[in-house]
Each structure stands twice: as C-alpha cells, then as structure tokens.
Write an enzyme that holds these catalytic residues in place. Structure first.
Site, PDB file in Angstrom:
ATOM      1  N   LEU A   1       0.836  -1.203   0.000  1.00 44.88           N
ATOM      2  CA  LEU A   1       0.000   0.000   0.000  1.00 44.88           C
ATOM      3  C   LEU A   1       0.872   1.254   0.000  1.00 44.88           C
ATOM      4  O   LEU A   1       1.996   1.240   0.475  1.00 44.88           O
ATOM      5  CB  LEU A   1      -0.891   0.024   1.238  1.00 44.88           C
ATOM      6  N   CYS A   2       0.292   2.356  -0.520  1.00 47.47           N
ATOM      7  CA  CYS A   2       0.883   3.685  -0.361  1.00 47.47           C
ATOM      8  C   CYS A   2       2.247   3.757  -1.055  1.00 47.47           C
ATOM      9  O   CYS A   2       2.339   3.537  -2.262  1.00 47.47           O
ATOM     10  CB  CYS A   2       0.947   3.961   1.148  1.00 47.47           C
ATOM     11  N   ILE A   3       3.326   4.012  -0.340  1.00 47.19           N
ATOM     12  CA  ILE A   3       4.668   4.140  -0.926  1.00 47.19           C
ATOM     13  C   ILE A   3       5.385   2.779  -1.017  1.00 47.19           C
ATOM     14  O   ILE A   3       6.386   2.656  -1.737  1.00 47.19           O
ATOM     15  CB  ILE A   3       5.520   5.160  -0.119  1.00 47.19           C
TER      16      ILE A   3
END
Lengths: 216, 216
Positions: B134-136
């Site tokens: 998820l995300c970065i």
C-alpha cells in the site's frame, strides 16, 4: 454534518491510546457520515513501555506529540476544546486513559482526573451533548460524574472501583453499548474484553451509531 | 483459513508505518475471514519525527519495538518470517517503508532495500504467493523485482523512480488495486493520494479482497 471531538492519550495500548480503538473510532465516525477533530492534553506520559517486553523504557514522551502519530499531525491541544464547537465527545481506551488522562490504573476509585479532561467532560454534560467512552475510559467518566451507568466489560476489580466512585456498572459482551440516558454517556468494552480487531470495530461502530441516533 | 504476514516499519506516518493503513489492513484481513501475524525488522529507525512540527527529535527508536505498539505486543522479528508459514505477505505504507525498510525517500530509484525485507519478498515470489503493498511500499517492491506493474497513485516523481527501476506505473484513484498477474503483486495508493480514513479503508479492503480472490 455532526462533528465529534476525539480525545487521545498517547500512542500505544500499554502507555497511551489503544491504536485500533482510536483508528476505528475515526473510521466509525467517517463511515456514518459525520466528521471529527482530534485532541490530546499537552502533558508528559506517565511512562514509556516497551510493547514487546512490557518493561519501562528510560525515556520521556509527550501525550500530545505521541497522539499526533495516530492523528497524522492533525491534532489540537485539549485546552483548545470548546463544547460549543462540537456535537459529541469520545474517548477511545488504552492504558493511557488510566495513566495519563487519569490515575485510575494506580489509584482505582481514588484516582485523579486530568483537569482539562474533566473540564471537557463537564462542559459537554452542561451542554447536554453525548459523551462516548471505550475500554477503560468509562472509569474516569465515572470518577468525574459519580452517579452514571457505564460498562468496562466484565473486569470485577474495575467494576468495583466504578461502583465505589458512585457509578453503576453493567456487565457486557463484545459490541454491546451501555447508554446512560440522564448523562448521555455511551460506553462499550472493546479491549477490556479479550478481543480481536473485528470485535473492536463492532464496539466502536455501535457506540458511534448510538450517539448519532441520539443526535438525530 | 488463509494467513497473511503483515510487515510494519515503525509507528507513525512520518517516520514509521502509517497507523491507519496498518490497522485497516488488519481489519480487512479479519473481516474477510482470514488471519494475520505481524512482523518488523529489528533495526533502528532512520530518525524520529515530531508529528506535530514535522521536525526531527533527538531520539533513537527501534522499528520492531515501535511497530509492536500497533500490534499490541504480538509481533515477531522479520528474520523469523518463512514463506512456507503464510499464504500472503502485505506491506502497509507510511514514510517508514521509504526510510526504514528501504531508502526510497532519500535515493529514489537508487534506493537500497533492507536485506530481510528483500528476502521475504523474494521467498514469496519463489513460492508464487501473493504480495500486497500500500501507499509508498510499491516503490521498494519495484526496486526488488524490477519488471513489475504497480501503483502509488499519481505522484509523478515516485512514478518516474519506479519506471527507472524497471517497473511500470499505473495511475490510480482511491480504492483502485493494480494487479501484476506475473509476479502476483497487488498495490493500492491509500495515503499517497490526499485521502480521508474511509478511502484508506476502501484501499486496504479491496487489496486484501483481490489477494484472497486469487488464493481461492
């Protein structure tokens, strides 16, 4: 849109706010069409606990700064809380509620409550606006109000302390919400019972739902 | 029951694991009838950030010990992770993924990846078991695999770094999941897009759902 103030007690179950209860309170508010702002008192934590060993660490941390981790930096000093800005107030649990926001963990029914926490609760009572409290937080609510009906699940020692403060304790199961119609206090046991994260979601969701229903 | 390993990078968006993404990944797994164990590497954090001011604090903290706050103490050293014990592996985001698990935050496409993180990812690739990020976190997945299709949302700089690592970046909106069928990599942008907590819930839920669907 109804607006909640969420008050945190640090970041981590053993010395601060319980992270799942705090996060799922935010989600419960947002998923039910309301909004929130996050607050914490600008005070030192009682202590810092290594969450693996359970032992104290030789450090000092600040309740407001650590709470900001859960709030992604979007947090205010509790002394900036005004009941007139909000429709509801809610306290997730974690030992921080009993070590930082109050001294329930150490002194039971003789506990002190942080002055800003007490002021926030009393201002909502006066405004006849609902107050929610999860896990161990209902204990300091009972210390403030005295004659109030709450639950912390089934822990006998804590239930007895609440009764000694003048409160009435109701035994509950996961997801149950005890409502005190006089004081507009809504409580649910969450991690005061052995629980998995889905049961915390039920407890947070049901508490926020009951509070919103009252506000209709 | 399908079993996920969740790998954390500390406790707090700016220097560790993003707390909402971590908590809602746990909830998404549990709500969809699967189970999880939590891991983190036993290494110092790159630094400690005051989450109110954004400034560095003169402290040192340990990634495993701080991650234990999110896991309520129920956590293992990442060196004890074996792909054979799990059906899936997932990395929530937060800057810790780019500062502690890798150096993506500082070195972009020239980043290093923590050796235990790399080993965990490669062992799942070899076992043909799904990996979520998820995300970065998809950025260090691209650094490990090279030719992989992922998303980190719409951030141009990070997308270019991923392409420079040999990856393919797909622009996405909230809740979208990019699936790489070759490598069995599942990614979603979460807080790499401006988001509220309900949108994080969508992203975490949809990613876990897509991974479970693959495992049927």
């Amino acid at each position: 849109m109804k607006k909640f103030a969420i008050v945190l007690a640090g970041c981590g179950v053993f010395d601060g706010a319980e992270i799942h209860e705090a996060t799922l309170t935010m989600l419960a508010i947002k998923e039910q069409g309301a909004e929130y702002e996050v607050f914490a008192p600008d005070i030192p934590q009682h202590h810092v606990i290594n969450h693996i060993t359970g032992k104290e660490m030789k450090e000092t941390r600040n309740v407001l700064i650590e709470s900001a981790r859960i709030a992604r930096g979007d947090i205010k000093d509790l002394k900036e809380f005004y009941a007139s800005d909000f429709d509801a107030l809610i306290f997730p649990g974690g030992f921080g509620a009993a070590k930082n926001l109050s001294t329930v963990a150490f002194k039971g029914s003789d506990a002190e409550v942080n002055a800003e926490v007490e002021k926030a609760v009393k201002s909502m009572l006066k405004a006849k606006k609902p107050i929610g409290a999860l896990c161990i937080s209902p204990a300091f609510i009972a210390k403030i109000i005295g004659d109030v009906k709450v639950t912390i699940g089934q822990d006998e020692g804590t239930a007895q302390a609440i009764e000694a403060m003048g409160g009435t304790h109701i035994d509950t199961e996961h997801g149950d919400v005890v409502v005190d119609d006089e004081n507009l206090v809504f409580t649910s046991p969450c991690y005061m019972l052995e629980a998995d994260i889905s049961q915390i979601w039920d407890g947070a969701y049901n508490t926020v739902e009951a509070m919103l229903k009252f506000m209709e």
